[in-house]
Design a protein around this motif. Structure first.
Motif, mmCIF file in Angstrom:
data_model
loop_
_atom_site.group_PDB
_atom_site.id
_atom_site.type_symbol
_atom_site.label_atom_id
_atom_site.label_comp_id
_atom_site.label_asym_id
_atom_site.label_seq_id
_atom_site.Cartn_x
_atom_site.Cartn_y
_atom_site.Cartn_z
ATOM 1 N N TYR A 116 0.835 -1.204 0.000
ATOM 2 C CA TYR A 116 0.000 0.000 0.000
ATOM 3 C C TYR A 116 0.867 1.250 0.000
ATOM 4 C CZ TYR A 116 -4.313 -2.592 0.561
ATOM 5 O OH TYR A 116 -5.387 -3.415 0.340
ATOM 6 N N ARG A 127 -12.441 -0.224 -0.535
ATOM 7 C CA ARG A 127 -13.085 -0.450 -1.826
ATOM 8 C C ARG A 127 -12.052 -0.857 -2.871
ATOM 9 N NH1 ARG A 127 -13.041 5.232 -1.009
ATOM 10 N NH2 ARG A 127 -12.043 6.395 -2.711
ATOM 11 N N GLU A 128 -12.548 -1.346 -4.010
ATOM 12 C CA GLU A 128 -11.657 -1.777 -5.083
ATOM 13 C C GLU A 128 -12.321 -1.541 -6.434
ATOM 14 O OE1 GLU A 128 -11.215 -5.926 -4.085
ATOM 15 O OE2 GLU A 128 -12.900 -6.499 -5.382
ATOM 16 N N LYS A 142 -6.259 -4.346 -10.653
ATOM 17 C CA LYS A 142 -7.197 -4.117 -9.558
ATOM 18 C C LYS A 142 -6.583 -3.072 -8.649
ATOM 19 C CE LYS A 142 -7.678 -6.708 -5.809
ATOM 20 N NZ LYS A 142 -8.074 -7.754 -4.838
ATOM 21 N N LYS A 143 -7.311 -1.971 -8.440
ATOM 22 C CA LYS A 143 -6.845 -0.926 -7.532
ATOM 23 C C LYS A 143 -7.656 -0.996 -6.254
ATOM 24 C CE LYS A 143 -5.571 3.943 -7.264
ATOM 25 N NZ LYS A 143 -5.507 5.242 -7.951
ATOM 26 N N SER A 144 -6.959 -1.107 -5.119
ATOM 27 C CA SER A 144 -7.608 -1.222 -3.820
ATOM 28 C C SER A 144 -7.282 -0.006 -2.972
ATOM 29 C CB SER A 144 -7.133 -2.483 -3.087
ATOM 30 O OG SER A 144 -7.336 -3.635 -3.870
ATOM 31 N N LYS A 145 -8.243 0.403 -2.130
ATOM 32 C CA LYS A 145 -8.025 1.515 -1.200
ATOM 33 C C LYS A 145 -8.498 1.122 0.184
ATOM 34 C CE LYS A 145 -7.562 5.686 -3.876
ATOM 35 N NZ LYS A 145 -7.804 7.132 -3.868
ATOM 36 N N CYS A 194 -3.428 3.292 -1.004
ATOM 37 C CA CYS A 194 -3.842 2.597 -2.224
ATOM 38 C C CYS A 194 -2.820 1.542 -2.613
ATOM 39 C CB CYS A 194 -4.048 3.581 -3.371
ATOM 40 S SG CYS A 194 -2.545 4.443 -3.893
#
Length: 223
Positions: A3, A63-64, A82-85, A90
């Motif tokens: 992250y 969220r993603e 895939k982008k995750s937060k 992030c």
């Protein structure tokens, strides 16, 4: 997943000119940028009830988003991402897919993903089956990228954001996109453990504050 910290600022055209001069003085231009910039085309996924869009609008903490992306019109190199937060941090996971595989995803031909040997393809397959995740819209924009070794810093200036509305034929070079509402220029700053002072000073713009701007959200402006 690793992250990273991320800042986004919506800036003016005058701000962007000043920032480009500053950043060129202290950072390196991304080696993949032709003439200092490149074009990005992405195809974003969402559910029939627009979960990704609503979670972003509602400020959901975890969220993603899934997307398929290529650069400068070159469909010989395509990435599934895939982008995750979480908690304002992030992370991005990615794997390469072929043009043929990307078209199969758009067409709903998904069986090959199970045995692809790529965990991200398997995860997308699972969510396309369980959550009815589907390609939703094309997002086009131009990016000016800079890098800085200490802190693994990446600074980008994105502009000319355009939407395919509900079109998903993103591999077709004839597919036209439209300006995504009002003109936006977005400064993004990403780094690992620390942001060096020289970069912090270079990206400081008076009267500009961190924003949660989303290109996908902006490109859904027409529905």
């Amino acid at each position: 997943m690793k992250y990273r910290h991320e800042w986004k600022h919506e800036i003016s055209y005058a701000d962007s000119l000043t920032l480009k001069m500053r950043l060129k003085a202290v950072m390196q231009s991304d080696s993949h940028a032709l003439g200092g910039k490149y074009e990005i085309r992405s195809l974003y996924f969402d559910t029939p009830t627009d979960n990704a869009l609503r979670e972003k609008s509602d400020g959901v903490n975890i969220r993603e988003k899934f997307r398929i992306r290529f650069y400068n019109g070159d469909t010989s190199f395509i990435k599934l991402e895939k982008k995750s937060k979480i908690n304002g941090l992030c992370a991005k996971e990615s794997c390469s897919i072929t043009r043929e595989e990307a078209q199969k995803i758009v067409d709903g031909d998904l069986g090959w993903m199970i045995t692809s040997g790529r965990p991200l393809c398997v995860e997308l397959y699972s969510k396309m089956k369980s959550e009815m995740l589907r390609p939703k819209t094309i997002v086009d924009y131009t990016r000016i990228p800079f890098t800085y070794g200490p802190g693994n810093v990446r600074v980008t200036i994105d502009y000319d954001i355009r939407t395919g509305e509900f079109r998903t034929d993103f591999l077709n070079p004839e597919t036209l996109t439209l300006p995504a509402g009002d003109s936006h220029i977005i400064l993004e700053v990403k780094w690992d453990e620390y942001l060096p002072d020289i970069i912090r000073d270079a990206v400081t713009v008076p009267n500009r504050h961190v924003t949660a701007f989303s290109k996908y959200e902006q490109c859904r402006v027409y529905g």
